[in-house]
Design a protein around this motif. Structure first.
Motif, PDB file in Angstrom:
ATOM      1  N   GLU A  72      -0.899  -6.496  -1.510  1.00  0.00           N
ATOM      2  CA  GLU A  72      -2.184  -5.778  -1.502  1.00  0.00           C
ATOM      3  C   GLU A  72      -2.854  -5.861  -2.868  1.00  0.00           C
ATOM      4  OE1 GLU A  72      -5.096  -4.604   0.365  1.00  0.00           O
ATOM      5  OE2 GLU A  72      -3.313  -4.159   1.565  1.00  0.00           O
ATOM      6  N   LEU A  73      -2.072  -5.805  -3.925  1.00  0.00           N
ATOM      7  CA  LEU A  73      -2.634  -5.946  -5.269  1.00  0.00           C
ATOM      8  C   LEU A  73      -3.206  -7.350  -5.479  1.00  0.00           C
ATOM      9  CD1 LEU A  73       0.059  -4.027  -7.348  1.00  0.00           C
ATOM     10  CD2 LEU A  73      -2.308  -3.306  -6.930  1.00  0.00           C
ATOM     11  N   VAL A  74      -2.496  -8.365  -5.010  1.00  0.00           N
ATOM     12  CA  VAL A  74      -3.004  -9.740  -5.108  1.00  0.00           C
ATOM     13  C   VAL A  74      -4.315  -9.862  -4.333  1.00  0.00           C
ATOM     14  CG1 VAL A  74      -2.583 -12.146  -4.475  1.00  0.00           C
ATOM     15  CG2 VAL A  74      -0.748 -10.787  -5.501  1.00  0.00           C
ATOM     16  N   ASN A  75      -4.329  -9.325  -3.123  1.00  0.00           N
ATOM     17  CA  ASN A  75      -5.531  -9.378  -2.293  1.00  0.00           C
ATOM     18  C   ASN A  75      -6.698  -8.677  -2.987  1.00  0.00           C
ATOM     19  OD1 ASN A  75      -7.123  -9.862   0.058  1.00  0.00           O
ATOM     20  ND2 ASN A  75      -6.666  -7.800   0.769  1.00  0.00           N
ATOM     21  N   SER A  76      -6.442  -7.512  -3.557  1.00  0.00           N
ATOM     22  CA  SER A  76      -7.499  -6.770  -4.249  1.00  0.00           C
ATOM     23  C   SER A  76      -8.016  -7.548  -5.453  1.00  0.00           C
ATOM     24  CB  SER A  76      -6.978  -5.404  -4.698  1.00  0.00           C
ATOM     25  OG  SER A  76      -6.630  -4.621  -3.586  1.00  0.00           O
ATOM     26  N   GLY A  77      -7.108  -8.203  -6.177  1.00  0.00           N
ATOM     27  CA  GLY A  77      -7.527  -9.027  -7.307  1.00  0.00           C
ATOM     28  C   GLY A  77      -8.406 -10.190  -6.881  1.00  0.00           C
ATOM     29  N   ILE A  78      -8.023 -10.851  -5.804  1.00  0.00           N
ATOM     30  CA  ILE A  78      -8.828 -11.962  -5.282  1.00  0.00           C
ATOM     31  C   ILE A  78     -10.210 -11.463  -4.895  1.00  0.00           C
ATOM     32  CG2 ILE A  78      -9.088 -13.576  -3.340  1.00  0.00           C
ATOM     33  CD1 ILE A  78      -5.985 -13.875  -3.420  1.00  0.00           C
ATOM     34  N   GLU A  79     -10.257 -10.340  -4.162  1.00  0.00           N
ATOM     35  CA  GLU A  79     -11.548  -9.795  -3.725  1.00  0.00           C
ATOM     36  C   GLU A  79     -12.423  -9.412  -4.913  1.00  0.00           C
ATOM     37  OE1 GLU A  79     -10.900  -6.650  -0.930  1.00  0.00           O
ATOM     38  OE2 GLU A  79     -10.301  -8.044   0.656  1.00  0.00           O
ATOM     39  N   ALA A  80     -11.819  -8.826  -5.950  1.00  0.00           N
ATOM     40  CA  ALA A  80     -12.597  -8.428  -7.125  1.00  0.00           C
ATOM     41  C   ALA A  80     -13.196  -9.638  -7.829  1.00  0.00           C
ATOM     42  CB  ALA A  80     -11.711  -7.627  -8.088  1.00  0.00           C
TER      43      ALA A  80
END
Length: 122
Positions: A72-80
């Motif tokens: 989820e942290l990786v996904n959030s980083g990608i989205e940001a």
């Protein structure tokens, strides 16, 4: 070889820890899915302790859920990063976000398979 100026040794470790905590706080503040998964964490921890019969089983049960948080942290980083580049629709932006979402989904599937394997197929 990359020469990056900055702190070294314990100072670098202290700085990295502060950045990591800052990232966790940002994810918790801005990402609903991350908040939900963190709120489930105590339940998962108790269930993992209760259902596991060995240290290895506990590590598999709890670790597989921990992987969901990491994904989820990786996904959030990608989205940001994608949103920082631009909010206009672009196929590659959508693809990057979809791949980030797929990372989370695969981690969740792994968690389910792990929990079933450990608790049912003993």
């Amino acid at each position: 070889m990359m020469n990056k100026p900055g702190a070294t040794g314990l100072k670098r470790l202290a700085n990295a820890t502060q950045y990591s905590i800052k990232g966790l706080k940002a994810a918790f503040k801005h990402e609903e899915a991350f908040r939900q998964e963190v709120f489930l964490l105590p339940i998962i921890l108790v269930l993992a302790i209760w259902l596991s019969k060995t240290g290895l089983e506990f590590a598999l049960l709890f670790g597989s859920y921990w992987l969901v948080l990491m994904a989820e942290l990786v996904n959030s980083g990608i989205e940001a990063v994608v949103d920082r580049i631009g909010l206009e629709k672009h196929p590659l932006s959508g693809q990057a976000k979809d791949i980030g979402s797929a990372i989370v989904m695969l981690a969740m599937v792994l968690t389910v398979v792990t929990w079933i394997s450990v608790t049912v197929f003993r």
